[in-house]
Design a protein around this motif. Structure first.
Motif, PDB file in Angstrom:
ATOM      1  N   SER A 143       0.801  -1.225   0.000  1.00 55.00           N
ATOM      2  CA  SER A 143       0.000   0.000   0.000  1.00 55.00           C
ATOM      3  C   SER A 143       0.833   1.273   0.000  1.00 55.00           C
ATOM      4  CB  SER A 143      -0.941   0.006   1.216  1.00 55.00           C
ATOM      5  OG  SER A 143      -0.193  -0.016   2.425  1.00 55.00           O
TER       6      SER A 143
ATOM      7  N   HIS B 191       1.895   1.117  -4.259  1.00 52.97           N
ATOM      8  CA  HIS B 191       1.008   0.888  -5.399  1.00 52.97           C
ATOM      9  C   HIS B 191      -0.440   1.198  -5.003  1.00 52.97           C
ATOM     10  CE1 HIS B 191       4.231  -0.980  -7.724  1.00 52.97           C
ATOM     11  NE2 HIS B 191       4.588  -1.586  -6.602  1.00 52.97           N
ATOM     12  N   TYR B 192      -1.272   1.391  -6.035  1.00 46.82           N
ATOM     13  CA  TYR B 192      -2.684   1.700  -5.792  1.00 46.82           C
ATOM     14  C   TYR B 192      -3.516   1.145  -6.950  1.00 46.82           C
ATOM     15  CZ  TYR B 192      -6.828   4.372  -4.463  1.00 46.82           C
ATOM     16  OH  TYR B 192      -8.080   4.737  -4.059  1.00 46.82           O
ATOM     17  N   PRO B 193      -4.560   0.359  -6.646  1.00 45.69           N
ATOM     18  CA  PRO B 193      -4.951  -0.120  -5.314  1.00 45.69           C
ATOM     19  C   PRO B 193      -3.923  -1.104  -4.739  1.00 45.69           C
ATOM     20  CG  PRO B 193      -6.746  -0.358  -6.910  1.00 45.69           C
ATOM     21  CD  PRO B 193      -5.510  -0.067  -7.694  1.00 45.69           C
TER      22      PRO B 193
ATOM     23  N   ARG C 107      -2.162  -4.345  -3.258  1.00 45.73           N
ATOM     24  CA  ARG C 107      -2.230  -5.771  -3.584  1.00 45.73           C
ATOM     25  C   ARG C 107      -1.687  -6.584  -2.421  1.00 45.73           C
ATOM     26  NH1 ARG C 107       1.191  -5.495  -9.018  1.00 45.73           N
ATOM     27  NH2 ARG C 107       2.297  -4.048  -7.650  1.00 45.73           N
TER      28      ARG C 107
ATOM     29  N   GLU D 165      -7.846  10.667  -7.349  1.00 48.42           N
ATOM     30  CA  GLU D 165      -8.161   9.237  -7.449  1.00 48.42           C
ATOM     31  C   GLU D 165      -7.822   8.707  -8.841  1.00 48.42           C
ATOM     32  OE1 GLU D 165      -9.708   5.471  -6.229  1.00 48.42           O
ATOM     33  OE2 GLU D 165      -9.099   7.246  -5.092  1.00 48.42           O
ATOM     34  N   ARG D 166      -8.186   9.457  -9.867  1.00 50.69           N
ATOM     35  CA  ARG D 166      -7.890   9.011 -11.241  1.00 50.69           C
ATOM     36  C   ARG D 166      -6.384   8.972 -11.495  1.00 50.69           C
ATOM     37  NH1 ARG D 166     -12.023  12.696 -12.447  1.00 50.69           N
ATOM     38  NH2 ARG D 166     -10.540  14.160 -13.378  1.00 50.69           N
TER      39      ARG D 166
ATOM     40  N   ALA E  35      -3.994   8.628  -9.281  1.00 50.64           N
ATOM     41  CA  ALA E  35      -3.376   7.569  -8.485  1.00 50.64           C
ATOM     42  C   ALA E  35      -3.538   6.216  -9.168  1.00 50.64           C
ATOM     43  CB  ALA E  35      -3.986   7.539  -7.086  1.00 50.64           C
ATOM     44  N   ARG E  36      -4.715   5.944  -9.700  1.00 49.53           N
ATOM     45  CA  ARG E  36      -4.940   4.670 -10.380  1.00 49.53           C
ATOM     46  C   ARG E  36      -4.133   4.593 -11.684  1.00 49.53           C
ATOM     47  NH1 ARG E  36      -8.965   1.450  -8.485  1.00 49.53           N
ATOM     48  NH2 ARG E  36     -10.189   2.305  -6.758  1.00 49.53           N
ATOM     49  N   ALA E  37      -4.082   5.699 -12.411  1.00 47.57           N
ATOM     50  CA  ALA E  37      -3.337   5.698 -13.673  1.00 47.57           C
ATOM     51  C   ALA E  37      -1.839   5.512 -13.438  1.00 47.57           C
ATOM     52  CB  ALA E  37      -3.596   7.000 -14.429  1.00 47.57           C
TER      53      ALA E  37
ATOM     54  N   ASP F 201      -0.547   4.106 -10.717  1.00 45.72           N
ATOM     55  CA  ASP F 201      -0.308   2.973  -9.801  1.00 45.72           C
ATOM     56  C   ASP F 201       0.508   3.443  -8.598  1.00 45.72           C
ATOM     57  OD1 ASP F 201      -0.324   0.413  -8.741  1.00 45.72           O
ATOM     58  OD2 ASP F 201       1.442  -0.229  -9.870  1.00 45.72           O
TER      59      ASP F 201
END
Length: 353
Positions: A9, A12-14, A16, A202-203, A205-207, A209
């Motif tokens: 955590s 990486h995001y989300p 694992r 949020e976008r 962070a996901r893009a 990782d």
């Protein structure tokens, strides 16, 4: 069976699940790679077996990950962290407990490592194995001490509740931005900007990782919503908006601020002003009486006040107003050990109100 897990955590995001560590009393340790072996269903019946007790330390997060993502069920649990709390231990870290009870020193912490990186180093393998290797023996020592003070059944009941606790699916909360520190001090326009920035983070962070806090800190989001910068110069003066942040995300941050500024008034978010429910005077007197009792009783029994009687239970018990130990034990969350050991004193406190 001793159990621990490692996640990624911080990197990486989300997040694992990156490693599962297992050990048995004979001293054998297994390190299972859930990134290479995504299907962990072969382990599910092991922990659901009635004859198996799973031993963890502060295992709340481990249990959530395994229950939610892999459908694990646990027939029996023993959490050494919970056990140490019931023994009144002043320090609850695994390293402290192992040294105190077994004279064992753990290798240096590697909790900030990226556990999804492969291959794992020798130091990481050693650390991961050490986290579970001594847990079963620590459990035995803690059980002996709990038995000697008559609190083993208390811990077993708490651990049974932990094993049975259901885990709901995590869903995105569209109002998560309202929980940021300082959000309630913003006007509706500032809240609209904050919402746009929070969605952007949020976008991104996901893009990328990457954990959201490594994109923009929460306090930076709130400062941006307060200042509402209109250009890169103003953006660069906001604490937390470094040259690197400007270079990578400056334009999209300004776009998000602009979207928030352009929202029609009727679309701006607002905090709902819900009136506080009126607490009847008798219930308030019971709450105060239970708090006074807890303050006096906690040091007498060598327990943390929040363990002896959590705040969440005080209001529930005060509202229920039980008249005997049976009624007290039936209040959701009270547990048998609490009602049978401290019930008479708690009922006396309620009666005094």
């Amino acid at each position: 069976m001793a159990l621990d897990t490692e996640g990624d955590s911080l990197h990486h995001y989300p997040e694992r699940l990156s490693l599962v560590q297992l050990a048995v009393p004979a001293g054998e340790v297994w390190l299972v790679d859930p990134l290479a072996l995504e299907d962990l269903s072969a382990l599910v019946p092991v922990f659901a077996e009635p004859g198996i007790t799973t031993v963890l330390h502060a295992g709340d997060n481990d249990l959530v990950q395994l229950k939610r993502r892999h459908g694990f069920r646990f027939a029996s649990l023993f959490d050494t962290y919970v056990a140490a709390r019931f023994l009144g231990e002043p320090a609850l870290g695994l390293d402290v407990l192992l040294e105190r009870y077994l004279g064992v020193q753990l290798p240096p912490s590697r909790q900030r490592d990226d556990w999804s990186a492969r291959p794992l180093s020798e130091a990481q393998l050693h650390y991961a194995a050490a986290d579970v290797f001594h847990l079963v023996e620590l459990k035995r020592r803690l059980q002996d001490d709990l038995r000697s003070v008559g609190r083993l059944a208390w811990v077993e009941e708490e651990c049974a509740a932990l094993a049975a606790q259901p885990v709901s699916e995590r869903s995105a909360d569209p109002n998560a931005f309202t929980a940021l520190k300082g959000a309630r001090d913003l006007p509706p326009r500032g809240l609209g900007i904050l919402r746009a920035l929070h969605e952007l983070r949020e976008r991104l962070a996901r893009a990328a990782d990457r954990p959201p806090f490594k994109i923009l800190q929460e306090e930076t989001l709130v400062r941006l919503a307060q200042v509402a910068p209109a250009d890169r110069d103003a953006l660069g003066r906001v604490p937390g908006c470094t040259a690197r942040v400007l270079a990578r995300w400056g334009d999209v941050i300004l776009d998000a601020v602009a979207r928030g500024r352009a929202l029609p008034d009727e679309e701006l978010p607002r905090f709902e002003r819900r009136p506080r429910p009126r607490v009847p005077a008798v219930v308030q007197r019971r709450i105060e009486a239970l708090r006074r009792w807890r303050t006096e009783a906690a040091p007498r029994f060598g327990l943390e006040p929040g363990l002896l009687l959590p705040n969440r239970l005080i209001g529930v018990i005060a509202e229920a107003g039980p008249g005997d130990v049976g009624e007290l034990a039936s209040v959701d969350g009270v547990r048998r050990w609490r009602a049978h050991t401290f019930g008479a004193e708690m009922l006396a406190a309620l009666a005094s109100a």
